[in-house]
Design a protein around this motif. Sequence first.
Motif, PDB file in Angstrom:
ATOM      1  N   ALA A  66       0.767  -1.141   0.110  1.00  0.00           N
ATOM      2  CA  ALA A  66       0.141  -0.052  -0.144  1.00  0.00           C
ATOM      3  C   ALA A  66       0.828   1.297   0.047  1.00  0.00           C
ATOM      4  O   ALA A  66       1.726   1.413   0.884  1.00  0.00           O
ATOM      5  CB  ALA A  66      -1.044   0.116   1.303  1.00  0.00           C
ATOM      6  N   ALA A  67       0.518   2.402  -0.740  1.00  0.00           N
ATOM      7  CA  ALA A  67       1.257   3.394  -0.682  1.00  0.00           C
ATOM      8  C   ALA A  67       1.387   4.272   0.403  1.00  0.00           C
ATOM      9  O   ALA A  67       0.220   4.311   0.984  1.00  0.00           O
ATOM     10  CB  ALA A  67       0.722   4.408  -2.061  1.00  0.00           C
ATOM     11  N   SER A  68       2.377   4.622   0.702  1.00  0.00           N
ATOM     12  CA  SER A  68       2.605   5.342   2.331  1.00  0.00           C
ATOM     13  C   SER A  68       3.620   6.438   2.129  1.00  0.00           C
ATOM     14  O   SER A  68       4.738   6.486   1.505  1.00  0.00           O
ATOM     15  CB  SER A  68       3.053   4.377   3.133  1.00  0.00           C
ATOM     16  N   GLU A  69       3.393   7.637   2.583  1.00  0.00           N
ATOM     17  CA  GLU A  69       4.322   8.894   2.477  1.00  0.00           C
ATOM     18  C   GLU A  69       4.754   8.930   4.100  1.00  0.00           C
ATOM     19  O   GLU A  69       5.709   9.799   4.184  1.00  0.00           O
ATOM     20  CB  GLU A  69       3.399   9.953   2.476  1.00  0.00           C
ATOM     21  N   LEU A  70       4.669   8.079   4.874  1.00  0.00           N
ATOM     22  CA  LEU A  70       5.181   7.732   6.097  1.00  0.00           C
ATOM     23  C   LEU A  70       4.967   8.926   6.865  1.00  0.00           C
ATOM     24  O   LEU A  70       5.580   9.475   7.689  1.00  0.00           O
ATOM     25  CB  LEU A  70       6.594   7.628   5.975  1.00  0.00           C
ATOM     26  N   TYR A  71       3.437   9.510   6.917  1.00  0.00           N
ATOM     27  CA  TYR A  71       3.420  10.630   7.535  1.00  0.00           C
ATOM     28  C   TYR A  71       2.888  10.105   9.012  1.00  0.00           C
ATOM     29  O   TYR A  71       1.956   9.229   9.172  1.00  0.00           O
ATOM     30  CB  TYR A  71       2.195  11.468   7.016  1.00  0.00           C
ATOM     31  N   ASN A  72       3.346  10.790  10.113  1.00  0.00           N
ATOM     32  CA  ASN A  72       2.749  10.664  11.461  1.00  0.00           C
ATOM     33  C   ASN A  72       3.010   9.264  11.899  1.00  0.00           C
ATOM     34  O   ASN A  72       2.049   8.518  12.417  1.00  0.00           O
ATOM     35  CB  ASN A  72       1.274  10.875  11.398  1.00  0.00           C
ATOM     36  N   VAL A 126       9.608  11.351  13.183  1.00  0.00           N
ATOM     37  CA  VAL A 126       7.971  11.597  12.811  1.00  0.00           C
ATOM     38  C   VAL A 126       8.084  12.456  11.702  1.00  0.00           C
ATOM     39  O   VAL A 126       8.258  13.680  11.836  1.00  0.00           O
ATOM     40  CB  VAL A 126       7.212  11.809  13.781  1.00  0.00           C
ATOM     41  N   ARG A 127       7.598  12.113  10.346  1.00  0.00           N
ATOM     42  CA  ARG A 127       7.583  12.899   9.494  1.00  0.00           C
ATOM     43  C   ARG A 127       6.051  13.732   9.438  1.00  0.00           C
ATOM     44  O   ARG A 127       5.122  13.119   9.485  1.00  0.00           O
ATOM     45  CB  ARG A 127       7.670  12.180   8.103  1.00  0.00           C
ATOM     46  N   ILE A 128       6.033  14.881   9.350  1.00  0.00           N
ATOM     47  CA  ILE A 128       4.825  15.836   9.555  1.00  0.00           C
ATOM     48  C   ILE A 128       4.515  16.441   8.124  1.00  0.00           C
ATOM     49  O   ILE A 128       5.431  17.024   7.618  1.00  0.00           O
ATOM     50  CB  ILE A 128       5.208  16.942  10.632  1.00  0.00           C
ATOM     51  N   PRO A 129       3.472  16.342   7.720  1.00  0.00           N
ATOM     52  CA  PRO A 129       2.869  17.056   6.679  1.00  0.00           C
ATOM     53  C   PRO A 129       3.234  18.475   6.456  1.00  0.00           C
ATOM     54  O   PRO A 129       2.627  19.180   7.416  1.00  0.00           O
ATOM     55  CB  PRO A 129       1.546  16.557   6.384  1.00  0.00           C
ATOM     56  N   GLU A 130       3.874  19.132   5.518  1.00  0.00           N
ATOM     57  CA  GLU A 130       3.986  20.643   5.638  1.00  0.00           C
ATOM     58  C   GLU A 130       2.729  21.333   5.466  1.00  0.00           C
ATOM     59  O   GLU A 130       2.599  22.408   6.128  1.00  0.00           O
ATOM     60  CB  GLU A 130       4.834  20.993   4.290  1.00  0.00           C
TER      61      GLU A 130
END
Length: 499
Positions: A66-72, A126-130
């Motif tokens: 599954a596509a994931s941008e690894l946010y949060n 933790v990657r946070i969406p801009e």
Amino acid sequence: MELLAGARIALTPRPVERRHAALEVAMLGHCPGRVRLERLLQLPAALADMRAVGYGQAVDAFSSGAASELYNLPIPLQSSAEFHDIFPDALTATTEYVSLLAGNKAWLGLAVDDFFANGGEKLWVVRIPESAGQAGFLPADATQLHDITTLQGLACVLVIPALGVVGFPDLERLQIPPRLPDIPRVRLENFEPQFLPCTQNTEDDHRERRYSSELSDMPPPWQLPQVLRGMLQYVSSHRPDLQCLFTLPLAYSGELDSPVLDPTALSALSGYQQLPDRAQALRHVQFLFPYLRGPRFALHTPVGLIAGQQAAVARRDGPWRSMAAKPLNTDALPYPRLSIAQTLGLRDKPGISVLNYRNSFSGGAQLSLDDERLVVPALPVADYPVDRQRYDGFCSAEVMRFLGFLRRQLQALGEQLIFNLDYRDPRPRLLLEQFFRRLYSQGALRGASAEQAFSIRESTPQEGAMLYEIMLAPAFPIDRLFLTFANLNGEWRSEVVDG
């Protein structure tokens, strides 16, 4: 990952599996650019740690394709190479928020490098969406810690039991006003016209990277109380063992013609100190100042340096030791530079951990932290009177880290024993005494004997229950050291008095 021999050989740097980290740290920030999910899937230990703290469903989702941008999602790392392997564009890709001082690059990647360069062992990123702005770093209103799907920002790491310190590199970047001017440079007189080789660079490097008129409309920074409210709401109630690192914002001083510490931030901290309920929450934040400036960046946060050195000292000397005055591994300098009087003023009141640049005993210059300070004592507000001058020694960040370490250790011990021993078994008390005697022998507790350093009293509040009340005396940090030299009949004598 480095490609060799025409990309036929892929060299993936990975450290040897380390033992349990003495101090685990988390950092929340922006990672613009590509995300190489396949590189994360090659770290089985990291995936196992994510499952262990409750993110197994998310791991299964992106492991199945599954596509994931690894946010949060908190990702545990053992080196900066692992971070750049997963987020290869974190240092070079541009960000949505742009300012004159902070530029258009994210701060998380540099903070990760600083952390491991200064001795850090384990870092949760933790990657946070801009697009979420400042709100993306803070828990949402509908946060339920038992439901992983509701967690965002800081709430994502509150479920990590061994976590001790949290930093917010790119939240600090968003708090830099977009049009805050730099210190004006001194222009020199033009040289006499002369012939120069075509290969020589003749551009005027005095110009800033952007004029304020070239910046599009950027969102204004949040007020410090708004940031602290969202940061401390869940920490003080659900994770009182955590310590947050946060660099205070900047403002421009027309009198000094230079950026300075925002006076409204100092006023906000003073207002917090007047209210006991709010003041108690401030013991969970170690405020830092100033920022950093170096050949690799125009402006940067010091939280990576401080957190890395705190982790290194915790491993070497124990979590009750301070990393103040330890040399920090960096090529950056403090910005803006503070005088000795300003350093002492911020350290004593309100209680800021100040970075300074001074000459070392070896003759070179080094960057270090003047002192680890807190705005309020690390003790609960009920344990000290309104006049806290007598308890000023407990306004030390290492005391707060030690108390957090005790909470985590005792909770882990209790969870281990609750299903294995009967409540009437004498072994829990023996284990507690052994634990605190070991701390006393290592210098974490003060007293002429172990009996003076701690006391354990047990009681049975109801049938089938056992209650242990523990009183201890943490090692009192030396905040001031007075050296007196006296000449008595031609003989020099010295005396050292702890402040």
